[in-house]
Scaffold this motif. Structure first.
Motif, short mmCIF file in Angstrom:
data_model
loop_
_atom_site.label_atom_id
_atom_site.label_comp_id
_atom_site.label_asym_id
_atom_site.label_seq_id
_atom_site.Cartn_x
_atom_site.Cartn_y
_atom_site.Cartn_z
N ARG A 153 -51.76 -31.26 23.25
CA ARG A 153 -51.98 -30.09 24.18
C ARG A 153 -53.27 -29.11 23.68
NH1 ARG A 153 -46.99 -26.24 24.54
NH2 ARG A 153 -47.00 -26.49 22.84
N TRP A 154 -53.92 -29.56 22.59
CA TRP A 154 -55.33 -29.29 22.46
C TRP A 154 -55.78 -28.49 22.72
CZ3 TRP A 154 -58.01 -29.53 17.33
CH2 TRP A 154 -58.53 -28.40 16.84
N ASN A 155 -57.10 -28.34 22.95
CA ASN A 155 -58.61 -28.66 23.94
C ASN A 155 -59.43 -29.65 23.64
OD1 ASN A 155 -59.66 -26.90 22.38
ND2 ASN A 155 -60.16 -25.42 23.59
N ARG A 156 -59.08 -29.97 22.49
CA ARG A 156 -60.12 -30.99 21.46
C ARG A 156 -59.89 -33.07 21.55
NH1 ARG A 156 -62.27 -27.16 16.77
NH2 ARG A 156 -63.03 -25.91 18.37
N THR A 157 -60.23 -33.58 21.45
CA THR A 157 -59.60 -34.85 21.55
C THR A 157 -59.02 -34.98 19.83
OG1 THR A 157 -60.94 -35.88 23.05
CG2 THR A 157 -60.15 -37.26 21.29
N THR B 212 -43.01 -51.85 7.25
CA THR B 212 -44.09 -50.96 8.07
C THR B 212 -43.86 -52.07 9.83
OG1 THR B 212 -45.82 -50.32 6.83
CG2 THR B 212 -45.65 -50.58 9.40
N VAL B 213 -43.23 -51.05 10.66
CA VAL B 213 -42.92 -51.86 12.30
C VAL B 213 -44.35 -51.23 12.87
CG1 VAL B 213 -40.83 -52.70 11.89
CG2 VAL B 213 -41.14 -50.61 13.07
N HIS B 214 -45.04 -50.20 13.32
CA HIS B 214 -45.72 -50.04 13.59
C HIS B 214 -47.10 -49.41 13.20
CE1 HIS B 214 -47.83 -48.70 17.28
NE2 HIS B 214 -47.75 -47.44 17.00
N GLU B 215 -47.80 -49.30 12.59
CA GLU B 215 -49.00 -48.68 12.37
C GLU B 215 -50.37 -48.44 13.19
OE1 GLU B 215 -50.54 -47.07 8.25
OE2 GLU B 215 -49.94 -49.23 8.45
N GLU B 216 -51.08 -48.12 14.17
CA GLU B 216 -51.33 -47.82 15.03
C GLU B 216 -52.28 -46.39 14.75
OE1 GLU B 216 -53.88 -49.44 17.90
OE2 GLU B 216 -52.12 -50.06 16.86
N THR B 217 -53.71 -46.02 14.93
CA THR B 217 -54.54 -44.68 15.30
C THR B 217 -54.72 -45.44 17.08
OG1 THR B 217 -55.28 -45.72 13.33
CG2 THR B 217 -56.58 -43.81 15.10
N TYR B 218 -54.71 -43.95 17.37
CA TYR B 218 -54.34 -43.36 18.72
C TYR B 218 -56.08 -41.71 18.80
CZ TYR B 218 -49.92 -46.23 19.03
OH TYR B 218 -49.38 -46.51 18.76
N ASP B 219 -56.44 -42.14 19.82
CA ASP B 219 -57.36 -40.79 19.71
C ASP B 219 -57.19 -40.16 21.68
OD1 ASP B 219 -59.68 -41.77 18.35
OD2 ASP B 219 -60.50 -42.77 19.58
N LEU B 220 -56.48 -39.40 21.41
CA LEU B 220 -55.87 -38.58 22.12
C LEU B 220 -56.85 -37.35 22.69
CD1 LEU B 220 -52.52 -38.04 20.65
CD2 LEU B 220 -53.26 -39.34 21.85
N VAL B 221 -57.06 -37.67 24.11
CA VAL B 221 -57.68 -36.64 24.88
C VAL B 221 -56.63 -35.14 25.55
CG1 VAL B 221 -59.39 -38.68 24.93
CG2 VAL B 221 -57.74 -37.73 26.92
N PRO B 222 -57.41 -33.98 25.30
CA PRO B 222 -56.68 -32.47 25.91
C PRO B 222 -55.95 -33.44 26.86
CG PRO B 222 -59.06 -32.60 25.34
CD PRO B 222 -59.18 -33.95 25.29
N GLY B 223 -54.52 -33.04 26.74
CA GLY B 223 -53.75 -33.27 28.30
C GLY B 223 -52.90 -34.51 28.48
#
Length: 135
Positions: free
Chosen positions: A45-49, A64-75
């Protein structure tokens, strides 16, 4: 005089390690012993990725059953994991760790009918939080 009215499900706030022992309330009992798969959602919900890393550990096997990196764009908001992917043996616990913006938040959820899925969030001010609901 103060009056406090509570209704519906509770939400657990983010927490870290604690030296204070806690006990379940007297008479507490899960609604069902049957597994109920839970999802993990991430929202920005922030205004930056924001780059966020999610790690999910199956407590029963300490794996560990899940380990992932995500780029979350605003919104953005998306489901990134479902506990059924771990093929749990009945009701089990899962430890989640969400790392973003130099902060790590942790919660433990169960795949039963009383626990809701987990929600990781980058709030409007850039604060990182991780929480879940419980009935």
């Amino acid at each position: 005089m103060a009056l406090c009215v509570v209704s519906g499900c509770l939400s657990a706030a983010p927490f870290g390690p604690s030296s204070t022992p806690t006990a379940e309330p007297v008479g507490f009992q899960a609604l069902s012993d049957d597994p109920d798969p839970q999802t993990v959602r991430l929202e920005n919900r922030w205004n930056r990725t924001v780059t966020a890393q999610l790690r999910v550990v199956r407590v029963a096997t300490n794996s560990t059953v899940h380990e992932e990196t995500y780029d979350l764009v605003p919104g953005s908001e998306r489901t990134v994991y479902n506990t059924s992917a771990a093929d749990p043996d009945g009701v089990e616990s899962f430890r989640l760790a969400l790392t973003a913006r130099g902060t790590t938040e942790r919660v433990t959820i169960e795949n039963d009918a009383c626990h809701g899925g987990a929600h990781g969030e980058i709030e409007e001010g850039g604060t990182v939080s991780l929480y879940y609901s419980i009935c």
